[in-house]
Design an enzyme around this catalytic site. Structure first.
Site, mmCIF file in Angstrom:
data_model
loop_
_atom_site.group_PDB
_atom_site.id
_atom_site.type_symbol
_atom_site.label_atom_id
_atom_site.label_comp_id
_atom_site.label_asym_id
_atom_site.label_seq_id
_atom_site.Cartn_x
_atom_site.Cartn_y
_atom_site.Cartn_z
ATOM 1 N N TYR A 43 -26.057 12.894 54.526
ATOM 2 C CA TYR A 43 -27.381 12.021 55.320
ATOM 3 C C TYR A 43 -27.918 13.397 56.382
ATOM 4 O O TYR A 43 -26.797 13.485 56.736
ATOM 5 C CB TYR A 43 -25.647 10.808 56.109
ATOM 6 C CG TYR A 43 -26.675 10.324 57.300
ATOM 7 C CD1 TYR A 43 -27.393 8.732 56.325
ATOM 8 C CD2 TYR A 43 -26.980 10.771 58.567
ATOM 9 C CE1 TYR A 43 -27.844 8.354 57.765
ATOM 10 C CE2 TYR A 43 -27.535 9.603 59.093
ATOM 11 C CZ TYR A 43 -28.301 8.704 58.919
ATOM 12 O OH TYR A 43 -29.108 7.793 59.837
ATOM 13 N N GLY A 93 -30.446 -1.401 65.483
ATOM 14 C CA GLY A 93 -30.091 -1.392 64.287
ATOM 15 C C GLY A 93 -31.555 -2.188 63.178
ATOM 16 O O GLY A 93 -31.205 -2.138 61.853
ATOM 17 N N ASP A 112 -34.237 -0.829 62.566
ATOM 18 C CA ASP A 112 -35.262 0.809 62.907
ATOM 19 C C ASP A 112 -36.406 0.443 62.971
ATOM 20 O O ASP A 112 -36.887 2.057 63.985
ATOM 21 C CB ASP A 112 -34.727 1.590 61.726
ATOM 22 C CG ASP A 112 -32.914 2.295 61.867
ATOM 23 O OD1 ASP A 112 -32.426 1.056 62.459
ATOM 24 O OD2 ASP A 112 -32.851 2.683 60.914
ATOM 25 N N GLU A 155 -28.017 -4.416 50.131
ATOM 26 C CA GLU A 155 -27.857 -3.977 51.787
ATOM 27 C C GLU A 155 -29.418 -4.788 52.677
ATOM 28 O O GLU A 155 -28.648 -5.056 53.903
ATOM 29 C CB GLU A 155 -29.373 -2.520 51.770
ATOM 30 C CG GLU A 155 -29.232 -2.143 53.400
ATOM 31 C CD GLU A 155 -29.525 -0.457 53.682
ATOM 32 O OE1 GLU A 155 -30.314 -0.132 52.466
ATOM 33 O OE2 GLU A 155 -29.779 -0.178 54.344
HETATM 34 C C1 9WN Z 1 -29.860 4.834 61.123
HETATM 35 C C2 9WN Z 1 -26.208 2.224 58.383
HETATM 36 C C3 9WN Z 1 -27.527 1.436 59.002
HETATM 37 C C4 9WN Z 1 -27.704 0.007 60.345
HETATM 38 C C5 9WN Z 1 -28.778 -0.078 60.643
HETATM 39 C C6 9WN Z 1 -29.926 0.426 59.288
HETATM 40 C C7 9WN Z 1 -29.846 1.663 59.054
HETATM 41 C C8 9WN Z 1 -29.800 4.785 59.981
HETATM 42 C C9 9WN Z 1 -30.116 4.675 58.644
HETATM 43 O O1 9WN Z 1 -28.499 1.883 57.951
HETATM 44 O O2 9WN Z 1 -29.939 2.291 59.610
HETATM 45 O O3 9WN Z 1 -29.217 4.019 61.776
HETATM 46 O O4 9WN Z 1 -30.193 6.087 58.582
HETATM 47 O O5 9WN Z 1 -31.498 4.222 57.992
HETATM 48 O O6 9WN Z 1 -31.138 0.397 59.983
HETATM 49 O O7 9WN Z 1 -29.258 -1.736 60.958
HETATM 50 O O8 9WN Z 1 -26.730 0.110 61.247
HETATM 51 O O9 9WN Z 1 -26.349 0.853 57.590
#
Ligand code: 9WN
Length: 418
Positions: A84, A160, A162, A385
């Site tokens: 990540y 959340g 993004d 997702e």
């Molecule tokens: C950045 C984990 C997260 C969710 C978010 C979603 C996505 C992350 C990313 O995934 O965001 O925080 O790297 O894309 O948008 O709502 O909490 O599932």
């Protein structure tokens, strides 16, 4: 029918167990290998359906990452994982655990109440333990993310949602020319057409670099903010959270006076998000006062926050009419609608659930309808997702914790499968 429901329950529980890393849960293997804040809160609700003690553990571990200033980070990096980006080495934060330097919607405040209500005897000790950390997080929001009573985000990841169209104009004001070279890892897992663009990512990373340069020190970050947008997601989830925290405090004889003041302020703040031009709640750029003009799924979180607005129900009916699977992250009528791209069109089970729960609280039939729709979406298209709002095609990561949790806690309960 019962056999189909039992099989879906079994699969949902299996996903939760597979994503369990021993007390905390990752959203999905590969794409998101850490503990995310609001995902964890949904995970707790999912666990509550079959292992209530494990549900409380999820929240306890989440709050163990709370910073001294009260913020609860959006990611806790318990164990390093190169899969990540940006990881702990990029964020360089100073909390009790390696973490990101921003937060996420505080749904855990409200879900703690749900866990408690399901089993008050088991919940009394964790509530007494978590009440003060939760109250301090609320204070942090009011001190560092509040503008005219509404709650702002200082980074699109905080909402959340993004790459929601809500942030387009505010993001365009950032010039990320000096962001330097970086390598995205999300595109190793998911097709680029389903993810934010490079223009978005440059700005996401640029904002992280700014935070790091300022040592993630809230007063320094507040000076000349390059991005600060009042967000219905944050405002309504915090409003609901404060109501539920007051309720928990009263159950346990804990001090709630400051929370009543916060609630009053949030109710005033919500009014500043009402955009008469779209007949819905909207995000508002706190730096120039302009609405974004976006009908998103967060536009309909008012009921969840505790506000019933008849006009909003009419707008919701118009947004729901052309699509079969619930509230899209961007209305189909919007020229920016993109059915596969993350928060610019797809349907998300978690947002359907929050909107639906709010409607159900007020006894609106649309709530029960959303619950059934979400149940059928998951039953026919799996625990993805997110989903294409036109035909339900699964998108993004698979075997997703929060979609499993939505099934176990809400959409799969009282489902009527044809
Ligand atoms: C950045 C984990 C997260 C969710 C978010 C979603 C996505 C992350 C990313 O995934 O965001 O925080 O790297 O894309 O948008 O709502 O909490 O599932």
């Amino acid at each position: 029918m019962q056999a189909i429901k039992d099989e879906l329950d079994r699969r949902a529980i299996q996903i939760m167990r597979d994503n369990d890393r021993g007390g905390y849960t990752i959203p999905t293997h590969g794409l998101y290998p850490y503990q995310w804040n609001w995902d964890s809160a949904f995970a707790a609700l999912g666990f509550a359906a079959f292992d209530p003690a494990r549900a409380w553990r999820e929240l306890e571990i989440l709050y163990s990452g709370q910073w001294l200033d009260g913020m609860v980070p959006h990611i806790l990096f318990h164990r390093p994982d190169p899969g990540y980006f940006p990881g702990p080495d990029v964020w360089q934060c100073r909390g009790p655990l390696p973490s990101s330097g921003i937060t996420q919607p505080p749904v855990s405040l409200s879900f703690a109440r749900r866990l408690y209500e399901a089993n008050p005897a088991m919940g009394a000790v964790p509530v007494r333990m978590l009440f003060d950390p939760m109250r301090r997080w609320v204070q942090w929001f009011m001190a560092w993310r509040q503008h005219e009573g509404a709650i702002c985000i200082a980074h699109p990841w905080e909402s959340g949602r993004d790459n929601a169209a809500d942030w387009d104009k505010a993001m365009a004001a950032i010039d990320p020319a000096d962001v330097g070279h970086y390598v995205r890892r999300d595109l190793d897992h998911v097709h680029a057409a389903m993810r934010p663009t490079k223009d978005d990512y440059d700005r996401y990373i640029w904002l992280v670099q700014r935070g790091r340069r300022l040592g993630w020190h809230a007063p320094s970050l507040a000076v000349d903010q390059p991005f600060f947008v009042a967000d219905p997601t944050m405002t309504f989830t915090l409003m609901r959270g404060v109501r539920d925290l007051i309720w928990l405090g009263e159950q346990q004889g804990l001090p709630t006076a400051s929370l009543w003041n916060d609630l009053q302020m949030l109710e005033q703040g919500a009014e500043t998000l009402w955009n008469p031009e779209i007949r819905a709640y909207d995000s508002r750029n706190a730096l120039d006062g302009e609405f974004s003009g976006t009908l998103s799924n967060a536009s309909f979180l008012a009921w969840y926050g505790g506000i019933d607005r008849p006009e909003l129900a009419g707008t919701l009916a118009e947004v729901l009419a052309p699509l079969p699977y619930g509230v899209p992250s961007l209305a189909l009528q919007d020229p920016r609608f993109d059915p596969k791209r993350y928060w610019r069109g797809p349907v998300w089970g978690v947002l359907n659930m929050l909107v639906g729960m709010g409607l159900e609280d007020f006894g609106h039939p649309q709530g029960q309808m959303l619950r059934q729709t979400t149940g059928r979406l998951i039953a026919s298209h799996g625990f993805a997702e997110y989903f294409d709002p036109r035909d339900g095609a699964p998108a993004g990561g698979g075997s997703f914790t929060w979609t499993a949790a939505v099934w176990l806690a809400w959409a799969g309960v009282s489902i009527e499968l044809a």
